[in-house]
Design a protein around this motif. Structure first.
Motif, PDB file in Angstrom:
ATOM      1  N   ALA A   1       0.807  -1.216   0.000  1.00 59.84           N
ATOM      2  CA  ALA A   1       0.000   0.000   0.000  1.00 59.84           C
ATOM      3  C   ALA A   1       0.841   1.267   0.000  1.00 59.84           C
ATOM      4  CB  ALA A   1      -0.937   0.010   1.212  1.00 59.84           C
ATOM      5  N   ALA A   2       2.160   1.162   0.195  1.00 57.38           N
ATOM      6  CA  ALA A   2       3.008   2.355   0.285  1.00 57.38           C
ATOM      7  C   ALA A   2       3.567   2.781  -1.067  1.00 57.38           C
ATOM      8  CB  ALA A   2       4.158   2.096   1.267  1.00 57.38           C
ATOM      9  N   PHE A   3       3.317   2.006  -2.122  1.00 55.68           N
ATOM     10  CA  PHE A   3       3.786   2.411  -3.442  1.00 55.68           C
ATOM     11  C   PHE A   3       3.032   3.648  -3.915  1.00 55.68           C
ATOM     12  CE2 PHE A   3       4.960  -2.232  -4.372  1.00 55.68           C
ATOM     13  CZ  PHE A   3       6.276  -2.012  -4.008  1.00 55.68           C
ATOM     14  N   ALA A   4       3.751   4.540  -4.594  1.00 53.91           N
ATOM     15  CA  ALA A   4       3.137   5.728  -5.195  1.00 53.91           C
ATOM     16  C   ALA A   4       3.050   5.498  -6.698  1.00 53.91           C
ATOM     17  CB  ALA A   4       3.959   6.976  -4.879  1.00 53.91           C
ATOM     18  N   TRP A   5       1.840   5.395  -7.214  1.00 54.00           N
ATOM     19  CA  TRP A   5       1.632   5.085  -8.621  1.00 54.00           C
ATOM     20  C   TRP A   5       1.484   6.379  -9.417  1.00 54.00           C
ATOM     21  CZ3 TRP A   5       2.375   0.051  -9.476  1.00 54.00           C
ATOM     22  CH2 TRP A   5       2.212  -0.823  -8.399  1.00 54.00           C
ATOM     23  N   MET A   6       2.281   6.500 -10.473  1.00 49.90           N
ATOM     24  CA  MET A   6       2.322   7.720 -11.262  1.00 49.90           C
ATOM     25  C   MET A   6       1.156   7.774 -12.248  1.00 49.90           C
ATOM     26  SD  MET A   6       5.093   9.208 -10.153  1.00 49.90           S
ATOM     27  CE  MET A   6       4.647   8.525  -8.545  1.00 49.90           C
ATOM     28  N   PRO A   7       0.591   8.955 -12.489  1.00 54.65           N
ATOM     29  CA  PRO A   7      -0.458   9.070 -13.512  1.00 54.65           C
ATOM     30  C   PRO A   7       0.125   8.904 -14.906  1.00 54.65           C
ATOM     31  CG  PRO A   7       0.104  11.226 -12.645  1.00 54.65           C
ATOM     32  CD  PRO A   7       0.844  10.236 -11.801  1.00 54.65           C
ATOM     33  N   ALA A   8      -0.712   8.514 -15.842  1.00 52.56           N
ATOM     34  CA  ALA A   8      -0.238   8.275 -17.207  1.00 52.56           C
ATOM     35  C   ALA A   8       0.269   9.551 -17.864  1.00 52.56           C
ATOM     36  CB  ALA A   8      -1.360   7.665 -18.047  1.00 52.56           C
ATOM     37  N   SER A   9      -0.223  10.698 -17.432  1.00 52.15           N
ATOM     38  CA  SER A   9       0.218  11.960 -18.030  1.00 52.15           C
ATOM     39  C   SER A   9       1.693  12.239 -17.769  1.00 52.15           C
ATOM     40  CB  SER A   9      -0.633  13.116 -17.490  1.00 52.15           C
ATOM     41  OG  SER A   9      -0.550  13.177 -16.070  1.00 52.15           O
TER      42      SER A   9
END
Length: 532
Positions: A311-319
């Motif tokens: 749950a600590a991963f930061a997922w980047m937006p596609a933009s």
């Protein structure tokens, strides 16, 4: 054969050596042509080239993945800091430069034994270093390097023939002749062979990079799967611990005359079931670790645990995937089709197809150049029995009567067009794959952001709803079934969130495979450390 007769012509070993040096000179070939210029000079029919994709002319050999001009190396796919040193072949316009052709690490690398706490980046680095399939694939580089060395070597050696006749005993002199011939290639065939070898080497290295990309994607997928199973195991352990604690509460209430035997039986069954589920979750987690060990080429007995918290991963937006595509939507997002088309421009398999088309194009130009036959020329020294010496020049050339070279040139043209179509269609398919993968990723990312659940252990942070229902049960205001129903609902909420995170993680691995983006452009693992 042209010859001049001179009774005082020089004879002896010195003349033979001089003639050998003259005949052994290689064809200089003149200045190197650019691919498009060579085709225009050799082929007079321009309609044969109209269907060839314009990308196949004057392309540099290497592009980085995701459209950035870099040389392909394992670290580019994985985002590692220290890539293995691989000297590449450079090609720009009408100049071909061989900067180096030796892969420095010939022997297999020493095995890496990571610490028991494994992070995602460490898993990728380990897999790229010692995965057996990758080690075998990189060996093909040496074969292509050797083939390039063959292409850079002029293939024709001088031809020498000599005949000696002793005197006939009637006062005549020794009769002999020395004949040297050298084949001279016309229409820059040597340059075209080098272009073919360079394109083949380039294709091999892009194919190796595609193998590395597939390895990174599969390693990420297995790592995320193991991390997901680890979280499910923790959740199952926590459920078993909660049910054991609740069983103790029910027993104490029964001993105090505040509960019934049915409540004790219900609590026993729930505790036993949760223990069995925890053991099953543990077995599934260990199976996922075994699959990850196999991918990393580690011993099954090697101690291994995962360092990061799901749950600590930061997922980047596609933009944020590409800096070259500007947002086009009112909410600041990008058009997925534009983004996917931009990202796949440097995908390794697409670039390998482009290199294959470039090799076919060079084959096409070589076949058309072969329509003009080579010329063999060289000096000849002949001493007659009367003592006179003749020095002349012999010329030889094939007459293209039956085999004119046109059928082969026609075949090479069809092959070039076919390889060009393969490249174009592969790029279209790659764009669709990337668009589908990014769309799936964005859907999962938005849903995960909207459905965020606190995954802290109940022992550290008891949810208010569960604490309230437990207090009501101990006060005799509700029964044990209501406690179990509330507890199971909260646990199911966490399980659903973990399923959503797993979908997000698996879709990110698909994005890596479809776009060749580095892992750090998609997920930020900083701070994603497991709870002690």
């Amino acid at each position: 054969m042209f010859r001049c007769s001179n009774p005082h012509a020089p004879t002896g070993l010195g003349v033979v050596v001089l003639l050998a040096l003259l005949a052994g000179c290689q064809s200089s070939g003149g200045p190197r042509y650019a691919e498009g210029q060579a085709a225009a000079d050799v082929v007079s029919s321009t309609e044969m080239m109209t269907s060839i994709d314009s990308h196949l002319v004057d392309k540099p050999i290497y592009h980085g993945y995701a459209g950035q001009p870099q040389r392909p190396a394992p670290a580019q796919v994985a985002g590692l800091a220290q890539p293995p040193e691989i000297h590449t072949v450079g090609y720009q316009g009408d100049n071909q430069q061989v900067q180096g052709t030796v892969l420095e690490q010939l022997a297999p690398p020493e095995p890496i034994y990571p610490t028991s706490d494994l992070s995602l980046q460490e898993a990728i680095e380990t897999s790229l270093t010692q995965n057996p399939d990758l080690i075998a694939a990189r060996g093909q580089d040496q074969v292509s390097v050797a083939a390039l060395g063959v292409a850079q070597t002029y293939i024709w050696n001088p031809f020498v023939q000599s005949q000696l006749r002793p005197p006939d005993g009637r006062g005549g002199q020794t009769n002999y002749y020395v004949w040297l011939m050298q084949r001279f290639e016309l229409t820059h065939k040597q340059a075209f062979r080098e272009q073919i070898a360079e394109a083949n080497l380039n294709q091999v290295r892009w194919t190796i990079m595609q193998t590395e990309l597939t390895n990174v994607s599969q390693t990420s997928r297995l790592y995320f799967a193991a991390l997901y199973q680890q979280e499910l195991f923790k959740l199952a352990e926590e459920t078993a611990q909660l049910n054991e604690e609740l069983l103790g509460v029910v027993r104490r209430r029964f001993d105090a005359g505040l509960g019934s035997a049915a409540q004790v039986t219900t609590a026993k069954v729930a505790a036993r079931q949760s223990r069995n589920q925890a053991r099953l979750a543990d077995a599934t987690y260990k199976a996922a670790l075994l699959a990850l060990r196999q991918q990393l080429n580690l011993q099954p007995s090697e101690p291994l645990s995962l360092q990061e918290e799901f749950a600590a991963f930061a997922w980047m937006p596609a933009s944020s995937f590409s800096d070259e595509v500007a947002p086009s939507q009112p909410n600041g997002s990008v058009q997925l089709s534009d983004l996917a088309g931009n990202l796949v421009e440097g995908r390794p398999d697409v670039m390998a197809a482009l290199s294959g088309a470039s090799a076919a194009g060079a084959n096409y130009r070589l076949a058309h150049a072969a329509i003009i036959p080579d010329v063999q020329a060289g000096p000849i020294l002949d001493q007659n029995a009367n003592g006179s010496s003749d020095v002349g020049v012999r010329l030889q050339m094939d007459l293209p009567v039956w085999n004119t070279g046109v059928p082969l040139a026609r075949q090479r043209t069809a092959e070039w067009q076919q390889q060009s179509r393969v490249y174009n269609q592969l790029k279209i398919r790659a764009a669709r794959e990337a668009e589908t993968a990014i769309d799936r990723y964005e859907r999962a990312r938005r849903l995960a952001a909207e459905s965020r659940v606190d995954l802290s252990p109940f022992s550290e942070r008891m949810p208010p709803d569960l604490k309230e229902i437990n207090d009501q049960f101990q006060a005799g205001q509700t029964d044990v079934l209501t406690v179990y129903a509330t507890q199971n609902s909260l646990l199911q909420d966490r399980r659903t969130y973990l399923d959503l995170l797993n979908e997000l993680a698996q879709s990110s691995a698909n994005v890596i495979q479809a776009t060749a983006l580095p892992v750090e452009r998609i997920v930020d693992t900083k701070g994603a450390r497991s709870r002690p």
